[in-house]
Design a protein around this motif. Structure first.
Motif, PDB file in Angstrom:
ATOM      1  N   TYR A 118       0.830  -1.199   0.000  1.00 53.30           N
ATOM      2  CA  TYR A 118       0.000   0.000   0.000  1.00 53.30           C
ATOM      3  C   TYR A 118       0.876   1.265   0.000  1.00 53.30           C
TER       4      TYR A 118
ATOM      5  N   LYS B 168      -2.929   2.639   7.150  1.00 53.06           N
ATOM      6  CA  LYS B 168      -3.369   3.426   6.003  1.00 53.06           C
ATOM      7  C   LYS B 168      -3.637   4.872   6.402  1.00 53.06           C
TER       8      LYS B 168
ATOM      9  N   ASN C  85      -7.076   7.610  -1.855  1.00 50.25           N
ATOM     10  CA  ASN C  85      -7.810   7.269  -0.643  1.00 50.25           C
ATOM     11  C   ASN C  85      -9.021   6.438  -1.046  1.00 50.25           C
TER      12      ASN C  85
END
Length: 194
Positions: A38, A84, A101
């Protein structure tokens, strides 16, 4: 979060709290690669991802130790969402590049969101407390550190060569000053609004 029973993944929270190296290694093996991927996809690199993972693990450890964190969702969802959000916040501060996002396509439940928000609030409160704590005088910091360390007021007074009555009064004044500063801070006001 209510009356839910702890999730079976609570074992990872206990592992962090109790320094269980086998399960901690499992956390890194099972859950870190997803975070690394990520971060790489969002303007970061592997060292930045590893730093982020370590920071989030310390946040969860603090929650487990001080707040007896009860996980009611899968650890993977909780851990990934914390990473995140922390990465998005950091990346937005560091870079003017847009960081994606994207929604996690039904992966995140309301319970996970609530737990992550509670953890983020806890971390913000701890940072505020630490910064305000440093503003206190030496005697205040000593008295409060000892009282947080579970020493009785009699022991604290004896260690600091103070009378019992003075040590109690001073502790109360110091806590009052910390509370006053906290309530006056913009961070506290922002947390109250959320």
């Amino acid at each position: 979060m209510g009356e839910s029973r702890p999730h079976s993944d609570q074992k990872y929270i206990h592992a962090l709290r109790d320094n269980d190296s086998k399960l901690i290694s499992e956390i890194y093996e099972k859950f870190a690669p997803k975070v690394v991927n990520y971060v790489r996809q969002n303007s970061g690199d592997e060292p930045a991802a590893r730093d982020l993972i370590q920071e989030v693990i310390m946040i969860i450890y603090d929650q487990a130790k001080t707040k007896n964190l009860q996980l009611t969702c899968p650890f993977d969802a909780y851990f990934f969402l914390l990473c995140k959000r922390k990465w998005l916040t950091r990346a937005k501060k560091i870079s003017k590049h847009r960081v994606t996002n994207e929604p996690l396509s039904g992966f995140i439940s309301e319970t996970v969101e609530e737990e992550v928000m509670a953890t983020q609030h806890f971390e913000t409160k701890m940072q505020l407390f630490k910064s305000l704590f440093q503003k206190l005088g030496d005697t205040c910091r000593e008295i409060l550190e000892l009282s947080f360390g579970k020493y009785a007021m009699e022991e604290i007074a004896s260690q600091l060569d103070l009378s019992y009555a003075y040590a109690r009064k001073k502790k109360s004044l110091c806590m009052g000053q910390l509370t006053k500063w906290a309530k006056e801070s913009a961070v506290y006001k922002q947390l109250k609004e959320q």
